[in-house]
Motif scaffolding. Structure first.
Motif, PDB file in Angstrom:
ATOM      1  N   GLU B 237       0.851  -1.190   0.000  1.00 40.06           N
ATOM      2  CA  GLU B 237       0.000   0.000   0.000  1.00 40.06           C
ATOM      3  C   GLU B 237       0.882   1.234   0.000  1.00 40.06           C
ATOM      4  O   GLU B 237       1.685   1.441   0.910  1.00 40.06           O
ATOM      5  CB  GLU B 237      -0.900   0.007   1.250  1.00 40.06           C
ATOM      6  CG  GLU B 237      -1.853  -1.163   1.300  1.00 40.06           C
ATOM      7  CD  GLU B 237      -3.056  -0.886   2.198  1.00 40.06           C
ATOM      8  OE1 GLU B 237      -3.224   0.273   2.627  1.00 40.06           O
ATOM      9  OE2 GLU B 237      -3.818  -1.833   2.469  1.00 40.06           O
ATOM     10  N   ARG B 239       1.321   5.484  -0.316  1.00 37.58           N
ATOM     11  CA  ARG B 239       0.759   6.828  -0.343  1.00 37.58           C
ATOM     12  C   ARG B 239       1.835   7.746  -0.898  1.00 37.58           C
ATOM     13  O   ARG B 239       3.000   7.632  -0.501  1.00 37.58           O
ATOM     14  CB  ARG B 239       0.382   7.288   1.071  1.00 37.58           C
ATOM     15  CG  ARG B 239      -0.895   6.670   1.569  1.00 37.58           C
ATOM     16  CD  ARG B 239      -1.131   6.987   3.042  1.00 37.58           C
ATOM     17  NE  ARG B 239      -2.008   5.998   3.643  1.00 37.58           N
ATOM     18  CZ  ARG B 239      -3.330   6.106   3.670  1.00 37.58           C
ATOM     19  NH1 ARG B 239      -3.913   7.173   3.159  1.00 37.58           N
ATOM     20  NH2 ARG B 239      -4.064   5.170   4.221  1.00 37.58           N
ATOM     21  N   ARG B 265      -4.636   6.284  -2.056  1.00 30.13           N
ATOM     22  CA  ARG B 265      -3.429   5.456  -2.088  1.00 30.13           C
ATOM     23  C   ARG B 265      -3.454   4.518  -3.284  1.00 30.13           C
ATOM     24  O   ARG B 265      -4.457   4.418  -4.004  1.00 30.13           O
ATOM     25  CB  ARG B 265      -3.271   4.663  -0.785  1.00 30.13           C
ATOM     26  CG  ARG B 265      -4.375   3.694  -0.540  1.00 30.13           C
ATOM     27  CD  ARG B 265      -4.553   3.396   0.926  1.00 30.13           C
ATOM     28  NE  ARG B 265      -5.971   3.131   1.096  1.00 30.13           N
ATOM     29  CZ  ARG B 265      -6.519   1.949   1.388  1.00 30.13           C
ATOM     30  NH1 ARG B 265      -5.787   0.959   1.643  1.00 30.13           N
ATOM     31  NH2 ARG B 265      -7.799   1.782   1.454  1.00 30.13           N
ATOM     32  N   THR B 287       7.606   8.638  -1.974  1.00 32.29           N
ATOM     33  CA  THR B 287       6.449   8.098  -1.242  1.00 32.29           C
ATOM     34  C   THR B 287       6.290   8.793   0.091  1.00 32.29           C
ATOM     35  O   THR B 287       7.272   9.230   0.702  1.00 32.29           O
ATOM     36  CB  THR B 287       6.617   6.589  -0.973  1.00 32.29           C
ATOM     37  OG1 THR B 287       7.808   6.404  -0.205  1.00 32.29           O
ATOM     38  CG2 THR B 287       6.702   5.792  -2.254  1.00 32.29           C
TER      39      THR B 287
END
Lengths: 269, 311
Positions: B237, B239, B265, B287
């Motif tokens: 995951e 972001r 995300r 990131t």
């Protein structure tokens, strides 16, 4: 042999299933019976004192031919007995039934077991019959204290009053099965139960009314219930008693079948 | 006890129609003796309607259904005698005590009092409710009411226990206690059918499950099989800063078997999440945060039934 055994087993299972539903209500009643028994004695006492003696003393004895040759207290007592059964049976068929359908959903829980819709209906009607039995017994006792019953025939007023109550319970359960909230019940009491209480021969003979209203009154179960109960208590059973009885039985039977259908439609989807 | 080969519930083209809409549309499934079988799906997918048909409380519109070898159309009462049903919302008898709820329910099954009393005492002990036996139902906590409802469903020693969203609305402690009790029931050989939209619940309890969406079954298998089939072993995951989002899907291309872009995300489905993350860094993609986790049934569920809200 087998052909006979099958319906027998069905009948006994219908009774056994309904008995469980009745047993449940009796279990709850074990905690609340004192209040309702107290009420069963108090209601007749209040009515007979206030209206039978209080109001009755104002009614000229000349009226007694219209009243069937008795004073007002004697006329009123059995009428109130039948009417009280109507009111209690009606109440028991509204809010408590609706609660078990949708508020507390007891019926949903019971229908997850082998019991079926007709067991619920017969069980609830048996419960109401039990309430009518205890109520009318207490009532008859109070009537006896007032010296109103004229012969042991008065005991027949108990089954007659029970039948009167049931003839209201079945159609009102059918009505409750179609309701999604309780607003219809206030209207039921205001526009059906209370007018019947006033106009079905409890307080005065229906023959005093205009013909049209007299016919409406005669079409309702209370009129026939009052006729039977009064006939039993005063030992003046009219020759038309089989008609009154048949009317109540047919009315109960037909509305019970309708109630079963409507309950099923509501509960089994 | 390992699941047996005997089929307890068998459905072929099972259909439930209400006036105007189809709640269950020609579904097929088999539940075997001794297994815990799950129905997953968003609200309105048809889970509860399927449960109610199995429980014989809702008539089958079309198709075949057999429950414990019997036909719900003609043998509903006989089937119900051998089922335990835990509905979505508790319908305990609020006018009776905890113990009376069990005893009265036993009477509905025509179980004699002499049998019902010791059985009720055992069930209350099993569900940790013995101290509340004489209490009214209303003051009980949600978890206690749920356990009482399950105890009530066990009073007839059912061969099949049907639980519709057993832990919805419970706090974590209550849920875990319930899961543990259900697991013990399963170990004793009970067959369970469970609907849920909690994926952790399905992973905890179910040997096999089906995913329902829009009245149909869209997938079937064990939790592990479903994850293998519809997801990867791991999920990364990511972001990223808002400025980086434009054109990012092309820059991530080839790093994972499947990449999903969400408003907040990116999800990269990969066999090895750490390795995918290394490559993200190697491509110099800035990131804000990165999390590698194992894939769960929730990933499968969202993939199969979509992310849009069902209301």
């Amino acid at each position: 042999m087998a052909a006979i055994a099958v319906p027998n087993r069905r009948t006994s299972s219908a009774i056994a299933g309904a008995a469980r539903v009745l047993q449940r209500n009796l279990l709850v009643y074990r905690r609340t019976w004192r209040g309702s028994v107290f009420g069963s004695f108090l209601t007749p006492l209040l009515y007979l004192t206030a209206m039978g003696i209080g109001l009755g003393s104002l009614i000229a004895s000349g009226g007694s031919t219209v009243l069937g040759g008795v004073d007002y207290l004697h006329f009123l007592g059995p009428g109130i007995l039948a009417s009280s059964c109507m009111q209690t049976a009606s109440f028991e068929s509204t809010y408590p039934i609706m609660g078990k359908i949708s508020w507390r959903r007891n019926y949903e829980a019971i229908l997850a077991t082998p019991l079926q819709v007709h067991h619920l209906l017969i069980g609830e009607l048996s419960w109401i019959a039990f309430r009518m039995l205890s109520m009318s017994s207490a009532f008859l006792f109070v009537l006896t204290v007032f010296g109103i019953p004229r012969s042991p025939l008065a005991l027949l007023a108990i089954p007659a009053a029970m039948l009167t109550g049931l003839a209201f319970a079945a159609p009102i359960i059918a009505f409750a099965a179609t309701r999604h909230n309780d607003s219809g019940f206030a209207a039921l009491f205001r526009f059906v139960v209370n007018p019947l209480f006033l106009f079905s021969g409890t307080f005065f003979p229906v023959s005093q009314l205009p013909d049209a209203i007299e016919w409406v009154a005669a079409a309702t179960p209370l009129y026939h219930g009052v006729a039977l109960v009064r006939g039993a208590v005063l030992d003046t059973m009219p020759a038309t008693w089989p008609l009154h009885l048949a009317y109540l039985l047919v009315f109960l039977g037909v509305t019970a079948v309708i109630a079963e259908r409507l309950l099923r439609r509501r509960l089994v989807k | 006890m390992p699941p047996g080969e005997e089929i307890l519930v068998h459905a072929r083209d099972l259909t439930k129609r209400f006036s105007g809409f189809t709640a269950v549309d020609r579904v097929n499934f088999d539940v075997r003796t001794g297994e815990a079988f799950g129905f997953l799906g968003p609200n309105g997918a048809g889970k509860t309607s399927t449960m109610k048909m199995i429980a014989c409380s809702s008539p089958v519109t079309d198709g075949d259904l057999s429950v414990i070898g019997m036909d719900p159309r003609t043998q509903a009462a006989q089937i119900k005698a051998r089922l335990g049903v835990v509905p979505q919302t508790d319908n305990l008898d609020a006018e009776l005590t905890v113990l009376e709820n069990l005893l009265m329910y036993a009477r509905y099954f025509d179980i004699p009092m002499s049998v019902a009393r010791p059985r009720a005492a055992d069930l209350l002990a099993f569900m940790q409710l013995s101290e509340r036996a004489k209490d009214q139902v209303e003051p009980l906590s949600g978890g206690m009411k749920r356990r009482l409802t399950i105890a009530r469903a066990l009073i007839n020693e059912p061969e099949l226990l049907i639980l519709d969203e057993p832990t919805t609305g419970l706090d974590p402690q209550a849920r875990h206690l319930l899961w543990e009790r259900l697991y013990r029931l399963k170990q004793r050989g009970a067959t369970l059918i469970i609907t849920t939209h909690y994926m952790d619940e399905a992973e905890q309890l179910c040997d096999r499950l089906v995913v329902m969406d829009k009245a149909k079954i869209v997938a079937e298998g064990s939790p592990r099989e479903l994850i293998e089939r519809y997801s990867t072993r791991e999920v990364l995951e990511l972001r990223v800063p808002e400025a980086v989002r434009a054109g990012l899907m092309e820059r991530l291309d080839g790093l994972a078997e499947r990449i999903e872009e969400l408003p907040d995300r990116y999800l990269l489905y990969a066999a090895d999440g750490e390795q995918a993350l290394e490559q993200v860094h190697a491509r110099e993609i800035p990131t804000e945060s990165a999390l590698v986790r194992r894939a769960t049934l929730e990933d499968v569920f969202l993939r199969l039934t979509g992310r849009s809200l069902v209301e």
